[in-house]
Write a protein that holds these residues in place. Sequence first.
Motif, PDB file in Angstrom:
ATOM      1  N   GLN A  31      13.544  -3.680 -11.170  1.00 46.19           N
ATOM      2  CA  GLN A  31      12.613  -4.538 -12.104  1.00 46.19           C
ATOM      3  C   GLN A  31      11.362  -3.587 -12.585  1.00 46.19           C
ATOM      4  OE1 GLN A  31      11.774  -8.672 -11.956  1.00 46.19           O
ATOM      5  NE2 GLN A  31       9.701  -8.291 -11.804  1.00 46.19           N
ATOM      6  N   GLN A  32      11.203  -3.064 -13.914  1.00 45.85           N
ATOM      7  CA  GLN A  32      10.280  -2.211 -14.135  1.00 45.85           C
ATOM      8  C   GLN A  32       9.209  -2.760 -14.764  1.00 45.85           C
ATOM      9  OE1 GLN A  32      10.750   1.066 -13.475  1.00 45.85           O
ATOM     10  NE2 GLN A  32      12.625   0.393 -12.433  1.00 45.85           N
ATOM     11  N   PHE A  33       8.806  -3.921 -14.415  1.00 42.12           N
ATOM     12  CA  PHE A  33       7.333  -4.330 -14.586  1.00 42.12           C
ATOM     13  C   PHE A  33       6.991  -5.381 -13.414  1.00 42.12           C
ATOM     14  CE2 PHE A  33      10.826  -7.159 -16.280  1.00 42.12           C
ATOM     15  CZ  PHE A  33      10.398  -8.455 -15.829  1.00 42.12           C
ATOM     16  N   GLN A  34       5.788  -5.467 -13.344  1.00 43.88           N
ATOM     17  CA  GLN A  34       5.170  -6.253 -12.445  1.00 43.88           C
ATOM     18  C   GLN A  34       4.463  -7.714 -12.975  1.00 43.88           C
ATOM     19  OE1 GLN A  34       2.440  -4.093 -10.023  1.00 43.88           O
ATOM     20  NE2 GLN A  34       3.329  -2.026 -10.741  1.00 43.88           N
ATOM     21  N   VAL A  35       4.554  -8.804 -12.106  1.00 41.15           N
ATOM     22  CA  VAL A  35       4.048  -9.781 -12.481  1.00 41.15           C
ATOM     23  C   VAL A  35       2.631 -10.006 -11.729  1.00 41.15           C
ATOM     24  CG1 VAL A  35       4.122 -12.326 -12.741  1.00 41.15           C
ATOM     25  CG2 VAL A  35       6.110 -11.189 -13.298  1.00 41.15           C
ATOM     26  N   VAL A  36       1.551  -9.878 -12.312  1.00 40.71           N
ATOM     27  CA  VAL A  36       0.459  -9.998 -11.401  1.00 40.71           C
ATOM     28  C   VAL A  36      -0.675 -11.172 -11.865  1.00 40.71           C
ATOM     29  CG1 VAL A  36       0.395  -7.374 -11.113  1.00 40.71           C
ATOM     30  CG2 VAL A  36      -0.857  -8.358 -13.174  1.00 40.71           C
ATOM     31  N   ALA A  37      -1.335 -11.651 -11.047  1.00 42.19           N
ATOM     32  CA  ALA A  37      -2.430 -12.690 -11.238  1.00 42.19           C
ATOM     33  C   ALA A  37      -3.561 -12.267 -12.051  1.00 42.19           C
ATOM     34  CB  ALA A  37      -2.765 -13.214  -9.914  1.00 42.19           C
ATOM     35  N   THR A  38      -4.082 -13.105 -13.023  1.00 38.97           N
ATOM     36  CA  THR A  38      -5.192 -12.567 -13.694  1.00 38.97           C
ATOM     37  C   THR A  38      -6.428 -13.478 -12.809  1.00 38.97           C
ATOM     38  OG1 THR A  38      -5.207 -14.727 -15.067  1.00 38.97           O
ATOM     39  CG2 THR A  38      -4.177 -12.573 -15.577  1.00 38.97           C
ATOM     40  N   GLU A  39      -7.754 -13.462 -13.104  1.00 39.16           N
ATOM     41  CA  GLU A  39      -8.594 -14.112 -12.467  1.00 39.16           C
ATOM     42  C   GLU A  39      -8.792 -15.600 -13.006  1.00 39.16           C
ATOM     43  OE1 GLU A  39     -12.234 -12.280 -11.489  1.00 39.16           O
ATOM     44  OE2 GLU A  39     -11.327 -10.204 -11.266  1.00 39.16           O
ATOM     45  N   ARG A  40      -8.029 -16.055 -13.991  1.00 40.46           N
ATOM     46  CA  ARG A  40      -8.142 -17.376 -14.506  1.00 40.46           C
ATOM     47  C   ARG A  40      -7.257 -18.309 -13.693  1.00 40.46           C
ATOM     48  NH1 ARG A  40      -6.444 -17.456 -20.393  1.00 40.46           N
ATOM     49  NH2 ARG A  40      -6.714 -19.511 -20.301  1.00 40.46           N
ATOM     50  N   VAL A  41      -8.006 -19.258 -13.197  1.00 35.52           N
ATOM     51  CA  VAL A  41      -6.880 -20.303 -12.381  1.00 35.52           C
ATOM     52  C   VAL A  41      -6.100 -21.053 -13.572  1.00 35.52           C
ATOM     53  CG1 VAL A  41      -7.250 -22.725 -11.317  1.00 35.52           C
ATOM     54  CG2 VAL A  41      -8.842 -20.828 -10.708  1.00 35.52           C
ATOM     55  N   ASN A  42      -4.791 -21.552 -13.125  1.00 35.79           N
ATOM     56  CA  ASN A  42      -3.862 -22.089 -13.696  1.00 35.79           C
ATOM     57  C   ASN A  42      -4.146 -23.336 -14.140  1.00 35.79           C
ATOM     58  OD1 ASN A  42      -1.414 -23.118 -14.830  1.00 35.79           O
ATOM     59  ND2 ASN A  42      -0.298 -21.832 -13.605  1.00 35.79           N
ATOM     60  N   PRO A  43      -4.138 -23.941 -15.476  1.00 39.25           N
ATOM     61  CA  PRO A  43      -4.347 -25.071 -15.877  1.00 39.25           C
ATOM     62  C   PRO A  43      -3.799 -26.305 -15.054  1.00 39.25           C
ATOM     63  CG  PRO A  43      -4.467 -23.848 -17.869  1.00 39.25           C
ATOM     64  CD  PRO A  43      -3.951 -23.000 -16.528  1.00 39.25           C
ATOM     65  N   VAL A  44      -2.474 -25.891 -14.805  1.00 39.05           N
ATOM     66  CA  VAL A  44      -1.701 -26.784 -14.004  1.00 39.05           C
ATOM     67  C   VAL A  44      -2.435 -27.305 -12.710  1.00 39.05           C
ATOM     68  CG1 VAL A  44       0.666 -27.221 -12.486  1.00 39.05           C
ATOM     69  CG2 VAL A  44       0.515 -26.030 -15.035  1.00 39.05           C
ATOM     70  N   ALA A  45      -2.999 -26.279 -12.189  1.00 42.50           N
ATOM     71  CA  ALA A  45      -3.643 -26.436 -10.777  1.00 42.50           C
ATOM     72  C   ALA A  45      -4.865 -27.278 -10.878  1.00 42.50           C
ATOM     73  CB  ALA A  45      -4.100 -25.094 -10.064  1.00 42.50           C
ATOM     74  N   LEU A  46      -5.653 -27.191 -12.011  1.00 43.73           N
ATOM     75  CA  LEU A  46      -6.867 -28.035 -12.179  1.00 43.73           C
ATOM     76  C   LEU A  46      -6.449 -29.572 -12.588  1.00 43.73           C
ATOM     77  CD1 LEU A  46      -8.933 -25.577 -14.189  1.00 43.73           C
ATOM     78  CD2 LEU A  46      -9.100 -26.061 -11.893  1.00 43.73           C
ATOM     79  N   GLU A  47      -5.326 -29.584 -13.172  1.00 43.53           N
ATOM     80  CA  GLU A  47      -4.793 -30.978 -13.444  1.00 43.53           C
ATOM     81  C   GLU A  47      -4.132 -31.758 -12.197  1.00 43.53           C
ATOM     82  OE1 GLU A  47      -1.924 -30.522 -16.594  1.00 43.53           O
ATOM     83  OE2 GLU A  47      -3.339 -29.414 -17.895  1.00 43.53           O
ATOM     84  N   ALA A  48      -3.687 -30.970 -11.477  1.00 42.63           N
ATOM     85  CA  ALA A  48      -3.175 -31.396 -10.315  1.00 42.63           C
ATOM     86  C   ALA A  48      -4.199 -31.728  -9.045  1.00 42.63           C
ATOM     87  CB  ALA A  48      -1.795 -30.559  -9.503  1.00 42.63           C
ATOM     88  N   HIS A 268       1.812 -10.045  -3.425  1.00 38.02           N
ATOM     89  CA  HIS A 268       1.772  -9.132  -4.381  1.00 38.02           C
ATOM     90  C   HIS A 268       1.390  -9.585  -5.791  1.00 38.02           C
ATOM     91  CE1 HIS A 268       6.128  -8.224  -2.350  1.00 38.02           C
ATOM     92  NE2 HIS A 268       5.052  -7.226  -1.984  1.00 38.02           N
ATOM     93  N   HIS A 269       0.937 -10.830  -6.009  1.00 39.40           N
ATOM     94  CA  HIS A 269       0.104 -11.419  -7.278  1.00 39.40           C
ATOM     95  C   HIS A 269      -0.948 -10.736  -7.306  1.00 39.40           C
ATOM     96  CE1 HIS A 269       2.706 -15.034  -7.277  1.00 39.40           C
ATOM     97  NE2 HIS A 269       3.239 -14.419  -8.275  1.00 39.40           N
ATOM     98  N   LEU A 270      -1.480 -10.503  -6.108  1.00 33.35           N
ATOM     99  CA  LEU A 270      -2.889  -9.841  -5.958  1.00 33.35           C
ATOM    100  C   LEU A 270      -2.873  -8.199  -5.570  1.00 33.35           C
ATOM    101  CD1 LEU A 270      -4.187 -12.893  -3.654  1.00 33.35           C
ATOM    102  CD2 LEU A 270      -4.540 -12.789  -6.004  1.00 33.35           C
ATOM    103  N   GLY A 271      -1.820  -7.710  -5.857  1.00 33.80           N
ATOM    104  CA  GLY A 271      -1.828  -6.192  -5.577  1.00 33.80           C
ATOM    105  C   GLY A 271      -1.871  -5.689  -4.105  1.00 33.80           C
ATOM    106  N   LEU A 272      -1.499  -6.775  -3.245  1.00 31.61           N
ATOM    107  CA  LEU A 272      -1.466  -6.313  -1.878  1.00 31.61           C
ATOM    108  C   LEU A 272      -0.104  -6.213  -1.268  1.00 31.61           C
ATOM    109  CD1 LEU A 272      -4.261  -8.898  -0.846  1.00 31.61           C
ATOM    110  CD2 LEU A 272      -4.672  -6.403  -1.265  1.00 31.61           C
ATOM    111  N   ARG A 273       0.131  -5.480  -0.254  1.00 29.66           N
ATOM    112  CA  ARG A 273       1.380  -5.189   0.412  1.00 29.66           C
ATOM    113  C   ARG A 273       1.557  -6.347   1.390  1.00 29.66           C
ATOM    114  NH1 ARG A 273       1.496   0.102   3.637  1.00 29.66           N
ATOM    115  NH2 ARG A 273      -0.688  -1.075   4.452  1.00 29.66           N
ATOM    116  N   TRP A 274       3.091  -6.145   1.491  1.00 31.06           N
ATOM    117  CA  TRP A 274       3.388  -7.497   2.649  1.00 31.06           C
ATOM    118  C   TRP A 274       4.789  -6.659   3.185  1.00 31.06           C
ATOM    119  CZ3 TRP A 274       2.582 -10.926   5.854  1.00 31.06           C
ATOM    120  CH2 TRP A 274       3.618 -11.813   6.376  1.00 31.06           C
ATOM    121  N   PRO A 275       4.945  -6.574   4.646  1.00 28.29           N
ATOM    122  CA  PRO A 275       3.839  -6.873   5.495  1.00 28.29           C
ATOM    123  C   PRO A 275       2.695  -5.887   5.551  1.00 28.29           C
ATOM    124  CG  PRO A 275       5.721  -6.412   6.756  1.00 28.29           C
ATOM    125  CD  PRO A 275       6.355  -6.552   5.124  1.00 28.29           C
ATOM    126  N   ASP A 276       1.705  -6.274   6.007  1.00 30.46           N
ATOM    127  CA  ASP A 276       0.325  -5.473   6.175  1.00 30.46           C
ATOM    128  C   ASP A 276      -0.277  -5.498   7.563  1.00 30.46           C
ATOM    129  OD1 ASP A 276      -1.366  -3.458   5.683  1.00 30.46           O
ATOM    130  OD2 ASP A 276      -2.489  -4.609   4.246  1.00 30.46           O
TER     131      ASP A 276
END
Length: 325
Positions: A31-48, A268-276
Amino acid sequence: MMRRLGSVQQKIPCVFLTEVREGQSAKRDRQQFQVVATERVNPVALEANIACALATEKLDGTCCYVALYKGQPYLWARLDRKPNKQAEKRFKKHQHSHRSSKGFTWNVEEDFKTVPEAWIPAHRVKHHNGRPVPDELGHIPGWVPVEGDNKQYCWHSAVVDYEVGAALVLRPNADEGDVLEIAAVPLADLVEQTLELIGTSVNGNPYGLGSKKRPVHCLVSHGSVKVTTLPPLDFQQLRSWFHESPEGRVEGIVWHCGDGTLLKVHRHHLGLRWPDGEPCFGNRSVVVRVDWTAEEYTGGKDLFASLSALNGHRFSRLQDIQFDP
């Protein structure tokens, strides 16, 4: 009584809004692309109302499900129905040119590999004209019952005994929350739950369970391992916690919200390794509570019998579980 936690039947959204960036995925080969988190909280989280959610450790294993099969409780293994080679090529081409799977049209009858007859789609998989619809990865999540003669699922088989109707479950001890216990739990008590199978031969065994000579596997109910040290839901604070805190040596966090919504964040969303370093879960002490007579189990090498011989024994770390030679 604690509310019933959400079962993991499909892909859980990230607690932060995500974006796609160029570069080799740390999670998926080819997979030649990465899915990474932005600093914005998902509105779904706030609604829940995530501020009141239960934060639990995301464990690194393979997802399982307990449901009836042939009239009795059975363990089911995760088996996603995937596209055949030609369809996969078309899908990847579309993904590459559109940077998304949106707008791609599947022919579910012709584009997908066959699955065993007993296969069922996971709950909440969308259907169109009576047929399950693939998700954004091009998979149809589902389950297949674990039967004793299937070598592909031999490690799943090791943690269940259908004759006795029990499963080997690793869970927090009721009296000492920071201590884990391995117990033989009636499968009937686990019906409609999803659990994580972890151990020697699963995902590189990050928790150090058993050895190739004496493998150890067990099931952990989703949502059972609580995380109490988590900082507020802020990108930088969470990233620092994962990176610097001893309790942050986990694969990820899953939040169980009061309305049943599930949200997660993976290292991985935060650009960190696992396991570390050593995962904190493997360093927790564990007591064996498998108190059944050896006659109930056939075969001396059976994991149930081996653990029965250790009943009442306490190990200072999960990775220290050993059987006598």
